[in-house]
Design a protein around this motif. Structure first.
Motif, PDB file in Angstrom:
ATOM      1  N   CYS A   1       0.861  -1.188   0.000  1.00 31.83           N
ATOM      2  CA  CYS A   1       0.000   0.000   0.000  1.00 31.83           C
ATOM      3  C   CYS A   1       0.898   1.238   0.000  1.00 31.83           C
ATOM      4  O   CYS A   1       1.585   1.507   0.994  1.00 31.83           O
ATOM      5  N   ILE A   2       0.908   1.956  -1.117  1.00 33.73           N
ATOM      6  CA  ILE A   2       1.820   3.076  -1.316  1.00 33.73           C
ATOM      7  C   ILE A   2       1.023   4.350  -1.530  1.00 33.73           C
ATOM      8  O   ILE A   2       0.011   4.344  -2.256  1.00 33.73           O
TER       9      ILE A   2
ATOM     10  N   THR B   1      -0.369   7.682  -3.107  1.00 35.08           N
ATOM     11  CA  THR B   1      -0.616   7.909  -4.537  1.00 35.08           C
ATOM     12  C   THR B   1       0.541   8.599  -5.237  1.00 35.08           C
ATOM     13  O   THR B   1       0.920   8.231  -6.357  1.00 35.08           O
TER      14      THR B   1
ATOM     15  N   GLN C   1       3.613   6.026  -6.155  1.00 37.80           N
ATOM     16  CA  GLN C   1       3.290   4.690  -6.658  1.00 37.80           C
ATOM     17  C   GLN C   1       4.030   4.279  -7.929  1.00 37.80           C
ATOM     18  O   GLN C   1       4.149   3.080  -8.199  1.00 37.80           O
TER      19      GLN C   1
ATOM     20  N   TYR D   1       6.664   1.545  -7.911  1.00 39.01           N
ATOM     21  CA  TYR D   1       6.153   0.298  -7.343  1.00 39.01           C
ATOM     22  C   TYR D   1       5.146  -0.386  -8.264  1.00 39.01           C
ATOM     23  O   TYR D   1       4.672  -1.480  -7.970  1.00 39.01           O
ATOM     24  N   ARG D   2       4.842   0.242  -9.417  1.00 42.98           N
ATOM     25  CA  ARG D   2       3.756  -0.216 -10.252  1.00 42.98           C
ATOM     26  C   ARG D   2       4.257  -0.721 -11.597  1.00 42.98           C
ATOM     27  O   ARG D   2       3.527  -0.751 -12.579  1.00 42.98           O
TER      28      ARG D   2
ATOM     29  N   GLU E   1      -1.152  -2.612 -10.120  1.00 41.52           N
ATOM     30  CA  GLU E   1      -1.065  -2.777  -8.679  1.00 41.52           C
ATOM     31  C   GLU E   1       0.345  -2.436  -8.196  1.00 41.52           C
ATOM     32  O   GLU E   1       1.308  -2.491  -8.957  1.00 41.52           O
ATOM     33  N   CYS E   2       0.464  -2.129  -6.929  1.00 39.20           N
ATOM     34  CA  CYS E   2       1.759  -1.776  -6.345  1.00 39.20           C
ATOM     35  C   CYS E   2       2.376  -2.973  -5.632  1.00 39.20           C
ATOM     36  O   CYS E   2       1.685  -3.710  -4.915  1.00 39.20           O
TER      37      CYS E   2
ATOM     38  N   GLU F   1      11.344  -1.014  -4.299  1.00 40.31           N
ATOM     39  CA  GLU F   1      10.282  -0.826  -5.283  1.00 40.31           C
ATOM     40  C   GLU F   1      10.099  -2.084  -6.127  1.00 40.31           C
ATOM     41  O   GLU F   1      11.047  -2.820  -6.385  1.00 40.31           O
TER      42      GLU F   1
END
Length: 241
Positions: free
Chosen positions: A38-39, A41, A44, A47-48, A54-55, A77
């Protein structure tokens, strides 16, 4: 981060006899895996990089053959490459990465194990100090290409200390045509000892040296003699020493 003191108290607990012979000196396994995260906004993007928007975070874990986790590092990441996570973890002394116990593993390698090796490419080996030890050089008569890249602690390429040749006519690495040394900031020697007449690079045509750190001489003086002609070599050297 989870980390016991070291691997020294770990035993190879493989019950299958065949696998135990194959992995005789193995002490465990290491890999990276993606875990949902859960990152915020505004953070993100790195991480995406994988999946459907999704992250993820890239978690590196080490476990032994008793299925016990010996080391875990989290927070990277999802787009971070496994090799980068491992390299940066080893570099950082605060992580206390559990290095395998030292030993004489090299003495167990049969002397002709690499006689058919034509190309050697080593990249991102953070703890590597030497590449080709003396006890293997006599077996590398078919080696044509050596590429070394981004090995931060590498100091020597050809280790000639303790080299014993019982045939004075043997010429080591006589088929080597390409030698590329890139991103080796600690490199001190290509050869750590004057090879005299045993190391023959008469077919070396291309030499690339980039970011070569402490390197003062490409080759020892004896290699400039008539018996070891290097006049046809194309040299590309960048960086500062």
């Amino acid at each position: 981060m989870i980390t016991p003191p070291s691997f020294n108290d770990s035993s190879n607990g493989i019950s299958n006899r065949r696998l135990r012979q194959i992995f005789k000196d193995a002490i465990g396994a290491i890999d990276g895996t993606l875990i949902h995260a859960c990152i915020p906004t505004n953070q993100q993007v790195p991480y995406r990089g994988r999946g459907r928007g999704e992250c993820f975070q890239n978690v590196m874990a080490v476990c032994d053959f008793d299925m016990i986790f010996r080391f875990v590092v989290v927070g990277w990441e999802g787009t971070a490459h496994d090799s980068r996570v491992l390299t940066e973890t080893i570099r950082n002394p605060q992580h206390n990465f559990p290095m395998p116990p030292s030993g004489d593993w090299h003495d167990q390698i049969p002397p002709k194990s690499f006689c058919n090796l034509h190309s050697l490419h080593v990249e991102n080996c953070a703890s590597l100090l030497k590449v080709l030890p003396s006890y293997l050089l006599c077996s590398l008569q078919n080696l044509e290409v050596v590429i070394l890249k981004d090995c931060d602690l590498l100091e020597e390429v050809f280790d000639l200390e303790g080299l014993y040749i019982n045939n004075e006519h043997v010429r080591l690495l006589s088929k080597l045509t390409k030698l590329s040394l890139i991103g080796l900031p600690k490199l001190r020697h290509i050869c750590n000892k004057d090879p005299r007449d045993n190391l023959c690079l008469q077919n070396l045509k291309w030499l690339n040296v980039d970011n070569y750190g402490s390197l003062r001489n490409l080759f020892p003086p004896s290699m400039a003699s008539d018996s070891m002609p290097l006049g046809g070599v194309e040299v590309m050297a960048t960086g500062s020493c």
